[in-house]
Design a protein around this motif. Sequence first.
Motif, short mmCIF file in Angstrom:
data_model
loop_
_atom_site.label_atom_id
_atom_site.label_comp_id
_atom_site.label_asym_id
_atom_site.label_seq_id
_atom_site.Cartn_x
_atom_site.Cartn_y
_atom_site.Cartn_z
N PRO A 1 -1.29 4.71 -7.59
CA PRO A 1 -2.01 5.86 -7.04
C PRO A 1 -1.35 6.34 -5.76
N GLY A 2 -1.37 7.66 -5.54
CA GLY A 2 -0.85 8.20 -4.30
C GLY A 2 0.63 8.51 -4.32
N GLY A 3 1.35 8.04 -5.34
CA GLY A 3 2.79 8.30 -5.41
C GLY A 3 3.06 9.49 -6.29
N GLN B 1 -3.97 0.20 -2.51
CA GLN B 1 -3.11 -0.93 -2.84
C GLN B 1 -2.50 -0.72 -4.21
N VAL B 2 -1.17 -0.87 -4.30
CA VAL B 2 -0.49 -0.69 -5.58
C VAL B 2 -0.01 -2.00 -6.16
N VAL C 1 2.31 -4.38 3.49
CA VAL C 1 3.55 -3.60 3.44
C VAL C 1 3.16 -2.20 3.00
N ILE C 2 3.68 -1.18 3.69
CA ILE C 2 3.38 0.22 3.34
C ILE C 2 4.69 0.91 3.01
N PHE C 3 4.66 1.70 1.92
CA PHE C 3 5.87 2.45 1.55
C PHE C 3 5.53 3.94 1.47
N PHE D 1 0.82 -1.20 0.00
CA PHE D 1 0.00 0.00 0.00
C PHE D 1 0.86 1.25 0.00
N ASP D 2 0.29 2.33 -0.58
CA ASP D 2 0.94 3.64 -0.48
C ASP D 2 0.44 4.35 0.78
#
Length: 435
Positions: free
Chosen positions: A422-424, A25-26, A73-75, A19-20
Amino acid sequence: MSAGATRVFIARLAGVAVFDPAGDQVGRLRDVVVALRLGARPPRVLGLVVEVGPRRPVFLPITRVTVIEADAVIFNGRLNMRRFQQRESETLVIAEMLDRTVRLRGSGDPVSVVDVSMEPTRTRDWLVGKIAVRRTTGRGLRRRRGESMVVDWDAVEGFSAIEHGQGAAGLIAAFEKMKPADLANIVHELPAKRRTEVAAALDDERLADVLEELPEDDQVEILGKLEDERAADVLEAMGPDDAADLLGELPDEQREALLTLMEPREAAPVRRLLTYDDESAGGLMTTEPVVVPPDATVAEALAQIRNPDLNPALAAQVYVCRPPTETPTGRFLGTVHFQRLLREPPPTLVSGIVDGELDPLRPTMDLQDVATFLATYNLVAGAVVDENGHLLGAVTIDDVLDHLLPEDWREIAMDAPAAPAPGGEEVMRRMGGAR
């Protein structure tokens, strides 16, 4: 657990969602990249291989990971969408380290790697810390054969050596819930040696499913590395149309040898399919549609199409034929779509609701005519019937698309650019940049 908190066993992370920071979820984690170092120094963790979009692995540096939990996992949102390419100095933990046979330092006892852990350091680096192994002999510390234990990295040796005959049980276990198409993508990305080991470890049914999703070159390579008896068993487990397509890529002598090794009942429909042109209705069809006799009830027909192993396109309708109901069948009477089956009382006979007005496909019709037929009547499958009125098989829309697309469409799909995560906010700017 936070990324800076504790030890993580890597095989357990296979398939975990990534996830971002916004919670979108990416992708999913497919592997962990490490760099082996000289002597007993533990390997450095470089990053994660994350599958984003359809079948596209990208590299996520471990420094951008903020949280690692059992199910997520989150980045930090920065993700380079360039396709991951493994470098010579890099090792993939799940693909290459699991199932290796290494030796315990001191005793020299051989052990098989079951899992590998990574843990953070005070400098925010991540290192491989522990190795879960299973003893492969009864010698040494008087442990029972097959007993598992967790040891420090410096307690084992042998990861840098090239191992012949490395197993693949751990890798397969890590991805046992993956769909065949996704596992095929993993197999496609493996080195040739590892691909062969994975194929040897998969059971016939699972390997057949994976082969059907691989590019033709990979199919031929893997089948060629199997013993002839095993190759014949795998071909039997494939759909007759897929088996025929694969056999059609082989030299005549090898093709005939494998057909001879197959059970006659399994080989017969494959031989029939091989007599048709590849881009005709006969060459496109499967010989295993759902066929029912006219005295079958709606309930019986629905029971057959509920089979979870059935291709969705094949499950869209049943074909009503007089006995025998195995292709080539007795007289073909028509089809009943599953939507019609759902609208009728369970005791209703299919002979009373069969649609016999639509002219079926003929085996010599070309690809363009088949595609036009399905498009004209809004069908996902069509019956193929010979001049004597016997049902030979059915053409499904997925096989039509397979042949309408370029021959190398599977490779193109595996190498195609993916949409940015999305989100990056830096994703688009960083696409194509070096990792």
